[in-house]
Write an enzyme that holds these catalytic residues in place. Structure first.
Site, PDB file in Angstrom:
ATOM      1  N   SER A 135      25.467  40.431  38.128  1.00  0.00           N
ATOM      2  CA  SER A 135      24.769  39.350  37.421  1.00  0.00           C
ATOM      3  C   SER A 135      23.345  39.769  37.064  1.00  0.00           C
ATOM      4  CB  SER A 135      24.744  38.074  38.277  1.00  0.00           C
ATOM      5  OG  SER A 135      24.274  38.339  39.582  1.00  0.00           O
ATOM      6  N   ASP A 195      27.673  45.277  44.173  1.00  0.00           N
ATOM      7  CA  ASP A 195      28.740  44.822  43.279  1.00  0.00           C
ATOM      8  C   ASP A 195      29.225  45.993  42.432  1.00  0.00           C
ATOM      9  OD1 ASP A 195      30.331  42.766  42.439  1.00  0.00           O
ATOM     10  OD2 ASP A 195      28.805  41.806  41.187  1.00  0.00           O
ATOM     11  N   LYS A 218      31.695  44.978  46.525  1.00  0.00           N
ATOM     12  CA  LYS A 218      32.506  43.834  46.076  1.00  0.00           C
ATOM     13  C   LYS A 218      33.159  44.180  44.751  1.00  0.00           C
ATOM     14  CE  LYS A 218      30.731  39.976  44.045  1.00  0.00           C
ATOM     15  NZ  LYS A 218      31.455  40.011  42.736  1.00  0.00           N
ATOM     16  N   GLU A 235      35.983  42.473  41.668  1.00  0.00           N
ATOM     17  CA  GLU A 235      36.655  41.274  41.165  1.00  0.00           C
ATOM     18  C   GLU A 235      38.149  41.548  40.992  1.00  0.00           C
ATOM     19  OE1 GLU A 235      34.761  39.892  37.568  1.00  0.00           O
ATOM     20  OE2 GLU A 235      32.767  39.889  38.474  1.00  0.00           O
ATOM     21  N   GLU A 287      34.731  31.774  43.546  1.00  0.00           N
ATOM     22  CA  GLU A 287      33.724  31.239  42.627  1.00  0.00           C
ATOM     23  C   GLU A 287      34.347  30.176  41.731  1.00  0.00           C
ATOM     24  OE1 GLU A 287      31.536  34.142  40.334  1.00  0.00           O
ATOM     25  OE2 GLU A 287      30.645  32.602  39.067  1.00  0.00           O
TER      26      GLU A 287
HETATM   27  O1  KIV Z   1      27.328  39.466  40.048  1.00  0.00           O
HETATM   28  C1  KIV Z   1      27.227  38.505  40.803  1.00  0.00           C
HETATM   29  O2  KIV Z   1      26.156  38.028  41.171  1.00  0.00           O
HETATM   30  C2  KIV Z   1      28.454  37.909  41.242  1.00  0.00           C
HETATM   31  C3  KIV Z   1      28.360  36.476  41.578  1.00  0.00           C
HETATM   32  C4  KIV Z   1      28.637  35.677  40.363  1.00  0.00           C
HETATM   33  C5  KIV Z   1      29.232  36.152  42.666  1.00  0.00           C
HETATM   34  O3  KIV Z   1      29.474  38.524  41.245  1.00  0.00           O
END
Ligand code: KIV
Length: 288
Positions: free
Chosen positions: A49, A87, A117, A119, A186
């Site tokens: 994000s 991420d 993390k 998705e 989410e």
């Molecule tokens: O990139 C991010 O901050 C995320 C959130 C939306 C969970 O993946």
């Protein structure tokens, strides 16, 4: 909170066992990481994000691995003790298990993250399993997954209908079986989050706009502190309007410089009179 112990997976699972909510925020830079460290935030996500909150893009898709490594490194310096999750950006894990492992390894080795993390549900379970088998803790992310925003039809609630809700539940099981230590839900209905949380055995569930029943809560830092000028999502609460404070301060700065009320003597440094006089002599000599 300055000298708290390093947050670890056993510490986090112990909180879950004691029914104590886990706190989590996104973070993208050193000074904010310092503040979050001192507030005692358990888990910090350097989210992709950052493409929207820090770089001003319309989506997260242009974010690169180099962006993620640079920002994660800065956050790690500011927060030595939070459980730091990097991420995985768009196309850093989708192409293959090997590419996923290599890029997850960069976040660990180059940025000092504690986990990564990614998705996606069952279709990403082999990437999840490969990363975990490489010794890297990994978190899943279901519901509104911003990297698939085009396929999902926009930033909107997911799992409202029974069929889609069942698919999200199946995806959560697949990620848990693949070894995810946690799953972020989410923007799914709170009842769906409750069902998934109750059924989680080997992982814990974090909610972002998915209600109170999860094992912990995540917010996007910029949403929680009034720092994202484009919009404020319903799932966020503004805990302190830092954006307004900064804007007010900026107006004041412009006004005071314009009116010459800034700077004042306490903001500058003088020169001893004798040095000044010597300087004048030197200048006169040069002019001759
Ligand atoms: O990139 C991010 O901050 C995320 C959130 C939306 C969970 O993946």
């Amino acid at each position: 909170m300055a000298d708290r112990k390093k947050v670890s997976l056993p510490y986090l699972f112990n909180k879950v066992a004691k029914d104590e909510p886990i706190t989590m925020l996104t973070c993208y830079d050193y000074p904010t990481a310092h503040f979050q460290e001192h507030a005692g935030v358990d888990m910090i996500l350097v989210g992709d994000s950052l493409g929207m909150t820090m770089l001003g893009y319309e989506s997260t898709l242009p974010v690169t691995m180099d962006d993620m490594v640079r920002h994660s490194k800065a956050v790690r310096i500011g927060t030595p003790n939070a459980w730091l999750i990097g991420d995985m950006p768009y196309m850093s894990y989708q192409p293959s298990v090997e590419i996923a492992i290599k890029n997850a390894g960069r976040l660990m080795a180059e940025a000092g993250c504690d986990a990564v993390k990614l998705e996606g549900g069952a279709e990403m379970a082999d990437r999840m399993a490969g990363i975990v088998a490489s010794g890297i803790p990994a978190m899943g992310h279901l519901g509104l997954t911003p990297q698939s925003v085009s396929a999902l039809g926009g930033f909107r609630l997911q799992g409202k209908g029974a069929l889609q809700a069942k698919k999200i539940m199946d995806d959560a099981k697949a990620l848990e079986e693949a070894g995810a230590f946690s799953i972020l839900l989410e923007l799914v209905p709170d009842r769906l989050c409750k069902l998934i949380t109750e059924r989680a055995e080997d992982c814990f569930i974090i909610s972002l706009g998915a209600g109170l029943h999860a094992h912990g809560q995540l917010l996007i830092y910029h949403d929680a502190f009034g720092l994202y000028p484009r919009f404020k999502p319903r799932m966020a609460r503004v805990f302190a309007d830092a954006g307004k404070m900064i804007q007010d301060g900026l107006h004041q700065y412009v006004q005071e410089v314009t009116e010459r009320t800034f700077p004042q003597p306490e903001n500058w440094f003088g020169m001893p009179q004798d040095e000044y006089e010597d300087l004048m002599v030197l200048l006169d000599e040069k002019d001759e």
